[in-house]
Enzyme design. Structure first.
Site, mmCIF file in Angstrom:
data_model
loop_
_atom_site.group_PDB
_atom_site.id
_atom_site.type_symbol
_atom_site.label_atom_id
_atom_site.label_comp_id
_atom_site.label_asym_id
_atom_site.label_seq_id
_atom_site.Cartn_x
_atom_site.Cartn_y
_atom_site.Cartn_z
ATOM 1 C CG ASP A 292 21.042 -54.832 -26.096
ATOM 2 O OD1 ASP A 292 21.736 -54.270 -25.121
ATOM 3 O OD2 ASP A 292 21.691 -54.642 -27.283
ATOM 4 C CG HIS B 239 22.798 -52.275 -19.977
ATOM 5 N ND1 HIS B 239 21.497 -51.904 -19.844
ATOM 6 C CD2 HIS B 239 23.431 -51.317 -20.752
ATOM 7 C CE1 HIS B 239 21.449 -50.682 -20.171
ATOM 8 N NE2 HIS B 239 22.581 -50.571 -20.914
ATOM 9 C CG HIS B 240 24.208 -51.670 -24.571
ATOM 10 N ND1 HIS B 240 22.904 -52.038 -24.571
ATOM 11 C CD2 HIS B 240 24.380 -50.379 -24.037
ATOM 12 C CE1 HIS B 240 22.306 -50.822 -24.333
ATOM 13 N NE2 HIS B 240 23.160 -49.894 -23.868
ATOM 14 C CB ALA B 241 29.369 -56.528 -23.182
ATOM 15 C CE LYS B 242 23.784 -57.318 -27.847
ATOM 16 N NZ LYS B 242 24.081 -56.192 -27.651
#
Length: 434
Positions: free
Chosen positions: A198, A157-160
């Protein structure tokens, strides 16, 4: 033209194998890439993909594979991943290796490559496998072939859009939600990882078709240092990001009570067509990177409660760095998804039985000595603030006014069909490795 099949029931690959597909009344699918656990971030790195292999063996040891349909997904393509991620970033991941890393050193800062997100053998392929399984799970949901789809290798879930973050390179969750939005008017994303979700929040921060709800540790410094209550969306997505920032040491009763008191009105207000539940296991007690006091029972209770609303649901993994407890939690939560009671005594025939010494139980005592800094008043204030934010939603949004995200398979249909044909021709070996 029908959407081409993108994963293979195990009975089509190898009849009579340990993972054979058996239709069940309970419509739960399990999306298992047998190779995803073979990648290695590095000896001292806390992220160990091998936890997926251990989880799968425990699931099979309990016989839970007989209660669901197990599919072998294909890897996500460059084109599919570029529906969210920047092509220059994906091209970097595809080309860089430990052997040629020095040639790409000038790109490391731009793409946030370093100690947390190192270059390891197969970085790109690992990401393809994780994303491919979540995309496959989302397809089964939108095609009405399942009610609950599970991918424990997902949840990154953190990868942008254009950079790695927090051990995550490709955001399988965002890709899956984008695909689901082509068919489902509204998607609710729930995150019980100890770290703020995020990357998913950022991806849909301006959207009123995705409501993100994240329960996490927050003090302004704990990674990723985001997720305070005042982060609630912008423009059309105002109030469609709901954050529940918690302090150290929260225990079972407080956590599950708060979770239920927020999630139930959220579902009733937002009226989601589908749910994505991220089950990061670093919120368990005794996690290597965690500071909560949750038991496996309590963590699983969040899954059970969410399941009880009978809404199509994608269940993914996430964080979790004490491997034996990650496997325990995700196995237990698989049993919840298929509505099967399993004993706490671990099956002796599982390959990793000795890994769970000395207690050999599914539910060890995980309460730590971490002080609980969550006062009843603080938690009640969080609950009240969450309910107040939900009032601003004004009911479910008018989907007709919203732009539908691009078709993840549309212009790739021919490629998808070709890849599927190749996949079936290979007759992938899915025998359990001893």
């Amino acid at each position: 033209m029908d959407t081409p099949e993108t994963s293979t029931p195990y009975e089509q690959v190898e009849k009579g194998s340990f993972f054979s597909f058996r239709p069940q009344k309970k419509r739960v699918t399990y999306h298992l890439d047998e190779q995803v656990g073979n990648y290695h971030y590095g000896d001292k790195h806390p992220m160990k993909p091998h936890r997926i292999t251990i989880t799968n063996h425990l699931v099979m040891g309990y016989g839970l594979h007989n209660k669901m349909s197990v599919f072998s997904p294909r890897m996500a393509t460059f084109g599919e991943m570029s529906e969210f991620h920047r092509e220059d970033y994906l091209d970097f991941l595809k080309r860089v290796t430990p052997d040629n890393a020095e040639q790409f050193a000038d790109k490391f800062q731009q793409f946030n490559i370093g100690d947390d997100c190192p270059v390891f053998d197969g970085t790109y392929e690992f990401s393809q496998r994780s994303a491919g399984a979540s995309l496959d799970a989302s397809r089964k949901l939108v095609q009405g072939q399942t009610d609950i789809a599970i991918n424990w290798s997902g949840g990154l879930h953190h990868a942008k859009r254009g950079e790695a973050s927090g051990f995550c390179y490709v955001n399988d969750i965002v890709l899956a939600i984008l695909n689901m939005l082509r068919f489902f008017p509204r998607v609710l994303y729930i995150d019980i990882d100890i770290h703020h979700g995020d990357g998913v929040q950022q991806a849909f921060y301006e959207s009123d078709r995705v409501l993100t709800v994240s329960f996490h540790k927050y003090n302004g410094d704990f990674f990723p240092a985001t997720g305070n209550f005042d982060e609630n969306g912008v423009k059309g997505g105002k109030y469609f990001a709901l954050n529940v920032p918690l302090e150290d040491g929260i225990g079972d009763e407080q956590y599950t009570s708060l979770f239920k008191s927020i999630i139930e009105p959220t579902i009733n207000t937002f009226q989601p067509s589908a749910i994505v539940l991220q089950c990061g296991a670093d919120s368990l007690g005794y996690d290597r990177l965690g500071v909560f006091n949750l038991s496996i029972h309590a963590h699983g209770e969040c899954v059970r409660f969410t399941r009880s609303f009978n809404i199509p649901m994608l269940v993914v993994g996430g964080g979790g760095y004490t491997l034996r407890n990650v496997a325990r939690a995700w196995c237990y939560e698989t049993s919840i998804c298929v509505n099967e009671q399993i004993p706490s005594e671990l099956p002796r025939e599982t390959l990793y039985y000795e890994f769970f010494a000395p207690d050999y139980t599914l539910h060890p005592r995980l309460t730590t000595k971490i002080e609980n800094k969550n006062t009843p008043k603080a938690l009640e204030d969080l609950r009240i603030r969450a309910l107040e934010q939900l009032r601003y939603l004004g009911g479910a949004p008018s989907v007709q006014m919203q732009q539908i995200p691009p078709d993840l398979t549309g212009h790739l249909e021919e490629e998808d069909e070709r890849l599927n044909d190749e996949y079936l021709d290979k007759a992938v070996d899915v025998r359990v490795r001893g």
